[in-house]
Write a protein that holds these residues in place. Structure first.
Motif, short mmCIF file in Angstrom:
data_model
loop_
_atom_site.label_atom_id
_atom_site.label_comp_id
_atom_site.label_asym_id
_atom_site.label_seq_id
_atom_site.Cartn_x
_atom_site.Cartn_y
_atom_site.Cartn_z
N LEU A 59 0.83 -1.21 0.00
CA LEU A 59 0.00 0.00 0.00
C LEU A 59 0.86 1.25 0.00
CD1 LEU A 59 -2.86 -0.81 2.55
CD2 LEU A 59 -3.05 -0.60 0.07
N GLY A 60 1.95 1.21 0.75
CA GLY A 60 2.85 2.37 0.83
C GLY A 60 3.49 2.73 -0.49
N GLN A 61 3.62 1.78 -1.38
CA GLN A 61 4.22 2.04 -2.69
C GLN A 61 3.21 2.57 -3.70
OE1 GLN A 61 6.50 -1.18 -4.23
NE2 GLN A 61 7.63 -1.49 -2.34
N LEU A 62 1.96 2.64 -3.30
CA LEU A 62 0.91 3.03 -4.25
C LEU A 62 0.33 4.41 -3.94
CD1 LEU A 62 -0.83 -0.43 -4.58
CD2 LEU A 62 0.76 0.66 -6.18
N ASP A 63 1.19 5.33 -3.60
CA ASP A 63 0.78 6.71 -3.41
C ASP A 63 1.38 7.54 -4.54
OD1 ASP A 63 -0.71 6.47 -1.02
OD2 ASP A 63 1.13 6.37 0.14
N GLY A 64 0.70 8.59 -4.90
CA GLY A 64 1.25 9.47 -5.94
C GLY A 64 0.26 9.75 -7.04
N SER A 65 0.56 9.25 -8.21
CA SER A 65 -0.24 9.56 -9.40
C SER A 65 -1.65 8.96 -9.30
CB SER A 65 0.45 8.99 -10.65
OG SER A 65 0.35 7.58 -10.66
N ASP A 66 -2.49 9.41 -10.21
CA ASP A 66 -3.86 8.88 -10.25
C ASP A 66 -3.86 7.37 -10.48
OD1 ASP A 66 -4.94 11.37 -9.82
OD2 ASP A 66 -5.38 11.76 -11.94
N ASN A 67 -2.99 6.91 -11.35
CA ASN A 67 -2.92 5.48 -11.62
C ASN A 67 -2.54 4.69 -10.37
OD1 ASN A 67 -3.64 5.84 -14.27
ND2 ASN A 67 -1.56 5.62 -15.08
N LEU A 68 -1.60 5.23 -9.61
CA LEU A 68 -1.19 4.55 -8.38
C LEU A 68 -2.31 4.55 -7.35
CD1 LEU A 68 2.54 5.64 -7.94
CD2 LEU A 68 1.66 3.43 -8.68
N ARG A 69 -3.03 5.66 -7.28
CA ARG A 69 -4.17 5.71 -6.34
C ARG A 69 -5.25 4.72 -6.74
NH1 ARG A 69 -2.77 11.14 -6.21
NH2 ARG A 69 -4.33 11.77 -7.72
N LEU A 70 -5.48 4.57 -8.04
CA LEU A 70 -6.45 3.58 -8.52
C LEU A 70 -5.95 2.16 -8.21
CD1 LEU A 70 -7.48 5.09 -11.97
CD2 LEU A 70 -8.90 4.88 -9.91
N ALA A 71 -4.66 1.94 -8.39
CA ALA A 71 -4.08 0.63 -8.07
C ALA A 71 -4.21 0.35 -6.58
CB ALA A 71 -2.62 0.58 -8.50
N LYS A 72 -4.02 1.37 -5.76
CA LYS A 72 -4.15 1.21 -4.31
C LYS A 72 -5.57 0.82 -3.94
CE LYS A 72 -2.86 3.53 -0.04
NZ LYS A 72 -2.20 4.72 0.53
N ALA A 73 -6.54 1.50 -4.53
CA ALA A 73 -7.95 1.18 -4.27
C ALA A 73 -8.26 -0.25 -4.72
CB ALA A 73 -8.87 2.17 -4.96
N SER A 74 -7.69 -0.64 -5.85
CA SER A 74 -7.90 -2.01 -6.33
C SER A 74 -7.26 -3.03 -5.40
CB SER A 74 -7.31 -2.17 -7.73
OG SER A 74 -8.03 -1.39 -8.65
N LEU A 75 -6.09 -2.71 -4.86
CA LEU A 75 -5.43 -3.62 -3.93
C LEU A 75 -6.26 -3.78 -2.66
CD1 LEU A 75 -3.08 -5.40 -3.06
CD2 LEU A 75 -1.90 -3.34 -2.26
N VAL A 76 -6.80 -2.68 -2.16
CA VAL A 76 -7.65 -2.75 -0.96
C VAL A 76 -8.87 -3.63 -1.25
CG1 VAL A 76 -9.15 -1.40 0.57
CG2 VAL A 76 -6.86 -0.56 0.01
N GLU A 77 -9.48 -3.42 -2.40
CA GLU A 77 -10.65 -4.21 -2.78
C GLU A 77 -10.30 -5.69 -2.94
OE1 GLU A 77 -13.68 -4.50 -6.55
OE2 GLU A 77 -12.90 -2.52 -6.01
N SER A 78 -9.16 -5.95 -3.56
CA SER A 78 -8.76 -7.35 -3.76
C SER A 78 -8.43 -8.03 -2.44
CB SER A 78 -7.59 -7.45 -4.74
OG SER A 78 -6.38 -7.03 -4.14
N GLU A 79 -7.88 -7.29 -1.50
CA GLU A 79 -7.56 -7.88 -0.19
C GLU A 79 -8.85 -8.23 0.56
OE1 GLU A 79 -4.65 -9.43 2.34
OE2 GLU A 79 -4.57 -8.71 0.30
N ARG A 80 -9.84 -7.37 0.45
CA ARG A 80 -11.14 -7.68 1.08
C ARG A 80 -11.76 -8.92 0.45
NH1 ARG A 80 -13.01 -1.43 1.12
NH2 ARG A 80 -11.92 -0.85 3.03
N ALA A 81 -11.66 -9.03 -0.87
CA ALA A 81 -12.18 -10.21 -1.56
C ALA A 81 -11.38 -11.44 -1.19
CB ALA A 81 -12.15 -9.99 -3.08
N TRP A 82 -10.06 -11.29 -1.02
CA TRP A 82 -9.22 -12.42 -0.64
C TRP A 82 -9.61 -12.93 0.76
CZ3 TRP A 82 -5.96 -13.28 3.46
CH2 TRP A 82 -5.25 -14.48 3.40
#
Length: 128
Positions: A59-82
């Motif tokens: 999560l700490g590596q996914l701060d910054g650009s819009d793409n990284l923020r979207l990737a961070k949101a996707s990672l959070v969502e995928s972890e909840r699904a996991w």
């Protein structure tokens, strides 16, 4: 009256879930179902701690650009699904061993195994 109190005390002890007992219990590897659960629960907590560390680093590596923020949101969502997947997958063990002395240990072993797999996935995808 004494029998009623003794019965109530016994019911209270029996009603305490193994996971509560395993919190501070010591693993003796004595071969009993309860001890197997305690040992497995301790190993699962260690695997979960390692998973949480890898997840937080990712999560700490996914701060910054819009793409990284979207990737961070996707990672959070995928972890909840996991987590939902892990729980559903380990319910298979619960149902196979339901009522047996090894039920708790088998469920914990399942959770540990999946946590270790997920940690490897996170590290391979996100961590240098």
């Amino acid at each position: 009256m004494f029998i009623s109190l003794a019965r109530s005390a016994l019911l209270l002890i029996v009603a305490i879930p193994f996971h509560v007992l395993a919190q501070d219990a010591v693993c003796h590897n004595d071969g009993s179902g309860r001890d197997a659960y305690i040992c497995a629960a301790q190993e699962t907590r260690a695997a979960d701690a390692e998973l949480n560390e890898a997840y937080q680093q990712a999560l700490g590596q996914l701060d910054g650009s819009d793409n990284l923020r979207l990737a961070k949101a996707s990672l959070v969502e995928s972890e909840r699904a996991w987590i939902k997947f892990r729980d559903a997958d380990c319910d298979v063990q619960t149902n196979i061993f339901k009522g047996g002395s090894m039920q708790g240990a088998m469920v914990e072993a399942c959770k540990k195994s999946l946590a270790e797999q997920r940690t490897k996935e996170l590290k391979s995808l996100w961590l240098p």
